[in-house]
Design an enzyme around this catalytic site. Structure first.
Site, mmCIF file in Angstrom:
data_model
loop_
_atom_site.group_PDB
_atom_site.id
_atom_site.type_symbol
_atom_site.label_atom_id
_atom_site.label_comp_id
_atom_site.label_asym_id
_atom_site.label_seq_id
_atom_site.Cartn_x
_atom_site.Cartn_y
_atom_site.Cartn_z
ATOM 1 N N GLY A 197 0.856 -1.179 0.000
ATOM 2 C CA GLY A 197 0.000 0.000 0.000
ATOM 3 C C GLY A 197 0.891 1.226 0.000
ATOM 4 O O GLY A 197 2.088 1.118 0.179
ATOM 5 N N CYS A 198 0.338 2.413 -0.220
ATOM 6 C CA CYS A 198 1.237 3.549 -0.388
ATOM 7 C C CYS A 198 0.539 4.904 -0.281
ATOM 8 O O CYS A 198 -0.680 4.983 -0.202
ATOM 9 C CB CYS A 198 1.901 3.529 -1.760
ATOM 10 S SG CYS A 198 2.820 2.058 -2.085
ATOM 11 N N ALA A 199 1.385 5.954 -0.298
ATOM 12 C CA ALA A 199 0.930 7.329 -0.444
ATOM 13 C C ALA A 199 1.631 7.926 -1.650
ATOM 14 O O ALA A 199 2.808 7.653 -1.873
ATOM 15 C CB ALA A 199 1.300 8.124 0.787
ATOM 16 N N ARG A 205 0.618 6.424 5.916
ATOM 17 C CA ARG A 205 0.344 5.594 4.742
ATOM 18 C C ARG A 205 1.604 4.845 4.290
ATOM 19 O O ARG A 205 1.552 4.058 3.349
ATOM 20 C CB ARG A 205 -0.172 6.445 3.573
ATOM 21 C CG ARG A 205 -1.547 7.028 3.815
ATOM 22 C CD ARG A 205 -2.015 7.812 2.601
ATOM 23 N NE ARG A 205 -2.415 6.916 1.537
ATOM 24 C CZ ARG A 205 -3.679 6.575 1.290
ATOM 25 N NH1 ARG A 205 -4.664 7.049 2.016
ATOM 26 N NH2 ARG A 205 -3.955 5.753 0.304
ATOM 27 N N ASN A 223 -0.005 3.784 -6.065
ATOM 28 C CA ASN A 223 -0.595 3.258 -4.842
ATOM 29 C C ASN A 223 -1.604 2.217 -5.257
ATOM 30 O O ASN A 223 -2.535 2.519 -5.984
ATOM 31 C CB ASN A 223 -1.271 4.397 -4.063
ATOM 32 C CG ASN A 223 -2.138 3.872 -2.927
ATOM 33 O OD1 ASN A 223 -1.885 2.780 -2.411
ATOM 34 N ND2 ASN A 223 -3.133 4.644 -2.559
#
Lengths: 360, 500
Positions: free
Chosen positions: A12-14, A41, A209
């Site tokens: 997952g990511c920002a 995040r 993301n």
């Protein structure tokens, strides 16, 4: 434990991006402050930035940013570079020692131009020649990894939280017309700097993301065309897809978006005849490049940014505007952090690309 | 002469339930049942029974069942009862053993050793009841450069394509090997489902021209029923080079079956044997195939995709590579489990390879050579469920062919006696009194039901994987894991083991 590239690691990511439509310089500090807000995040296992327009003095040359595990790797890689390129300038990339960033590899930067006779002998166009050299180094020279290879742009990435990565690379000393940033939340421990994002090839860079469910269909298709997905990450394959469709197949970014986030057949069915034929053609011709599953991406390219969501919009993405600047981020907070007073803010629809370019 | 054979199956009748209505007697074309006037009760001759369940299904009091005989030879792990029985048959006739339908032996079924993935946490599964879930697919070449007009707009020109609402087609079965009513059921179901059925090598009956948009017309080594109008009648043309049930073997429809419309449709005289040679006698190598592909394209003005159907044999990947460069638009690969109306038993049971391995190696090979876009891949033999469809597509197929499953939905009970021509279900027979047992209204509805049910299941499995379009499943081998497979098998299938 297997390293990045030996195993597929979902994350997952920002993401965040800024561009000045008038091409005015934006200090790297801004993008660091934007991504800092989305600290939760990411999980400290990867952060990075891409800046465009940051090397105006060398804008005719390819800027290679390279990680080396060892001095031997550097020597071998430099011999390869010397054989294939004229090196205009080389140096270590300036960094600042901070406690949050450790175990850094050797990080070097080269401004190069393809060796004219080598290029002519290869019978390739210049960009393809450079791309192939990058693939060769990354797959054949143990311990050397070219993570940035565009002109007048550069990627800066590391294992750590993105705000620390920004400080480590002293991004407040750079100015560019556009920036993107990435904070990573991998569900495994890569511990390898090359695995951080943005991922870049030539002038294209991607921050992403999501976790795409079409990964292996996309990867196996792209590998037919000489792209080697050595990192096994979504971002890597998306970068190659965009490079392939835009640079090699000559599609516009809108057309590329019509392929990777193609409208549903039920939507295509309702379009006027000509548009229906065009969309059906693109979707059928590049069927294996449809990307499914959640993603929001910001594509950096020469003089522009594109933000795109998957067609169901399974990841958050917002766009803000203020004067000549356009902001793109996973969360509104990341935009408000650097520009509290916006002229306009909205969430783009799934599958609809938002493309912002610098006015010429 | 002593008959050495004891029936494999026994008809068991419960006298307390039997009302001697004689339905079983009337229904059995093999004449296994009869009424004993003297005793005033029904009797059965199990040696005539093929275990097709027609009598069992129609007995109004459920007085009948068929059981496997417990009669046995002296136990012998090497000389099993089957082997011994076959020797007796051949010793008494001097003939080649014949069988029908697919290889029934206990070879590995790779589909049953492959498991499918689902989303958890890091990406969401998708509910097909609430979100679009796309199963539409196109078959045909995806090559050719992008062309634009002077304003830079894309000219949406593609090579001829087949559009399918779901990546399933009915595989080739000729009119002759199966009945008129079976063909009508397939054609009507294909039209309603938005898919295609396949004429097989029996020509196209005049009555079925109306289903042309949903028809694949086949050109096989006997060229029966092939002429210009036939080639133009369908949506695609299939060159049959081989069949999974009998690779390297031709076909033989006995003259006794070449009657009436069948003779007319095949364009051969009544009563003459329809013999399809083992090879095409104008194709002795790959360059000859290319000529036939282009002959057919010329004849049909390049408007129809050409399918080349091959049996899955040892060097299938190299053969497919050659076919992909022959101008063909689609390769159909038929696995060794594929069915047949009649084949020599030794061929059916010992020749060819599993479709899962053939598919995986062909798909990988075409990708390695960068020519996967030259052709679509269709696989059959045998696809038994929607899960097999999902696994085949994830291994790299564009679509699947089903035939045995289609016949089962029409009532076939896999008694594997098609070669006798006495199919009690009205499928593999030309006897009018048997053919009329298959009602095309009901038959086509049952086919539609089957494919619709599979489509629902495919959508559920795709949604679970977080995939909302079938093209993102194609070749997506990361969605598969092997279970109980060795390293070599995993390598050929191109998948990881469960737990990896």
């Amino acid at each position: 434990m297997l390293k990045e590239g030996q195993i597929r690691i979902p994350s997952g990511c920002a993401i965040s991006g800024i561009i000045s439509r008038e091409g005015k310089p934006i200090n790297g500090r801004d993008i660091v402050e934007s991504i800092r807000v989305m600290h939760d995040r990411s999980n400290g296992l990867g952060g990075g930035f891409a800046g465009y327009g940051i090397y105006p003095q060398y804008k005719e040359h390819y800027a290679f940013h390279i990680f080396y595990d060892t001095q031997e790797a550097r020597e071998e890689c430099e011999r390869f570079i010397d054989r294939h390129f004229d090196v205009i300038n080389l140096s270590k990339i300036p960094t600042k020692k901070i406690p949050a960033i450790t175990d850094e590899p050797l990080i070097w930067r080269y401004f190069v131009s393809p060796h004219p006779t080598k290029l002519a002998d290869s019978q390739l166009d210049e960009s393809e020649f450079v791309a192939r050299c990058v693939f060769r180094v990354n797959t054949e020279i143990e311990g050397a990894y070219i993570f940035s290879s565009g002109k007048n742009m550069g990627v800066f990435k590391a294992v750590g939280f993105p705000e620390d990565v920004g400080e480590f690379y002293r991004l407040d000393e750079y100015e560019g017309y556009s920036w993107t940033a990435h904070g990573r939340y991998p569900t495994n421990t890569p511990g390898w700097w090359g695995g951080a994002h943005p991922f870049a090839l030539l002038n294209y860079s991607i921050v992403h993301n999501g976790e795409i469910s079409s990964y292996d269909a996309n990867r196996r298709y792209m590998e037919m065309f000489g792209y080697r997905c050595s990192l096994q990450t979504d971002t890597e394959v998306i970068t190659y897809i965009i490079d392939y469709l835009s640079r090699k197949k000559g599609l516009s970014l809108e057309e590329t978006a019509n392929v990777i986030a193609a409208p549903f057949w039920s939507t295509i069915e309702k379009k006027p005849e000509e548009e229906k034929l065009r969309l059906t053609y693109l979707r059928n011709k590049f069927a294996s490049l449809l990307i499914t599953g959640p993603f929001s991406i910001i594509v950096g390219f020469e003089k522009g940014l594109m933000m795109l969501n998957d067609r169901l919009k399974l990841r958050s993405a917002v766009i803000g505007e203020k004067d000549d600047r356009v902001y793109m981020a996973s969360e509104e907070s990341a935009i408000r952090a650097i520009e509290p007073e916006l002229d306009k803010i909205w969430a783009p629809k799934g599958g609809n690309p938002v493309i912002v370019t610098v006015n010429e | 002469m002593i008959n050495y054979l004891y029936p494999d199956y026994e008809i068991v009748r419960d006298p307390s339930k039997c009302i001697a209505c004689r339905v079983c007697e009337r229904q059995c074309a093999n004449e296994a049942h009869s009424f004993d006037e003297e005793a005033g009760c029904m009797v059965a001759d199990s040696s005539r029974c093929v275990n097709c369940h027609r009598c069992v299904s129609l007995c109004p009091t459920r007085a009948l069942k068929i059981v496997k005989s417990d009669h046995t030879f002296k136990q012998n792990a090497n000389w099993t009862g089957d082997r011994i029985t076959e020797i007796y048959k051949q010793a008494s006739t001097g003939g080649v053993l014949l069988s029908s339908m697919g290889n029934p032996n206990a070879f590995p079924i790779y589909f049953d050793k492959i498991l499918i993935n689902a989303s958890q946490v890091t990406n969401p599964s998708i509910d097909p009841l609430r979100e679009p879930m796309e199963t539409k697919t196109f078959l045909g070449k995806k090559t050719g450069e992008i062309r634009r007009d002077e304003k830079g707009r894309i000219l949406p020109y593609t090579e001829p394509q087949i559009e399918l609402s779901v990546p399933i087609m009915f595989s080739a079965m000729s009119y002759g090997s199966i009945s008129y009513n079976a063909h009508e059921s397939l054609a009507r179901a294909a039209q309603e489902l938005g898919i295609l059925y396949n004429t097989g090598e029996g020509g196209l009956h005049e009555d079925f021209r109306q289903y042309g948009a949903n028809t694949i017309v086949q050109v096989a080594s006997g060229r029966f029923g092939v002429y210009k109008d036939y080639l133009e009648a369908g949506a695609a043309i299939e060159i049959k080079m081989g069949q999974g049930a009998k690779p390297g073997i031709g076909g033989h429809l006995p003259g006794t079956k070449i009657v009436g419309d069948i003779s007319k449709t095949r364009m051969i005289p009544e009563g003459s044997d329809a013999i399809s040679p083992a090879p095409h006698h104008d194709i002795y190598s790959i360059e000859d195939l290319r000529q036939l592909v282009f002959s057919l394209k010329e004849a049909s003005e390049y408007k129809k995709p050409v399918i080349v159907k091959i049996a899955a044999v040892h060097n299938v990947a190299a053969i497919a590579s050659g076919v992909a460069r022959s101008g063909a638009d689609i390769i159909a690969i038929d696995g060794f489990r594929g069915g047949t109306g009649a084949a020599p038993t030794r061929i059916r049971d010992n020749v060819g390879i599993p479709i899962e391995l053939a598919l995986a190696s062909v798909d990988s090979r075409l990708r390695e050579e960068g020519i996967r876009d030259n052709v679509s891949i269709v696989v059959g033999g045998s696809i038994r469920s929607s899960a097999d469809v999902v696994k085949a597509i994830a291994l790299g197929a564009d679509a699947v062919y089903i035939a045995t499953a289609a016949l089962l939905s029409l009532g076939c009970h896999l008694c594997r006696s098609c070669q006798s021509g006495k199919c009690n279900w009205g499928i593999a027979t030309q006897r009018p009194e048997l053919v009329k047992r298959l009602n095309p209204d009901i038959g086509s509805q049952r086919l539609v039901n089957l494919v619709t049910a599979w489509k629902h299941e495919i959508m559920e499995m795709m949604g679970g994987m977080g995939i909302n379009s079938i093209e993102a499943l194609k070749g997506n081998r990361l969605m598969l894991r092997g279970i109980g497979l060795n390293e070599k098998e995993l390598e050929i299938l191109g998948i990881k083991h469960a737990g990896e």
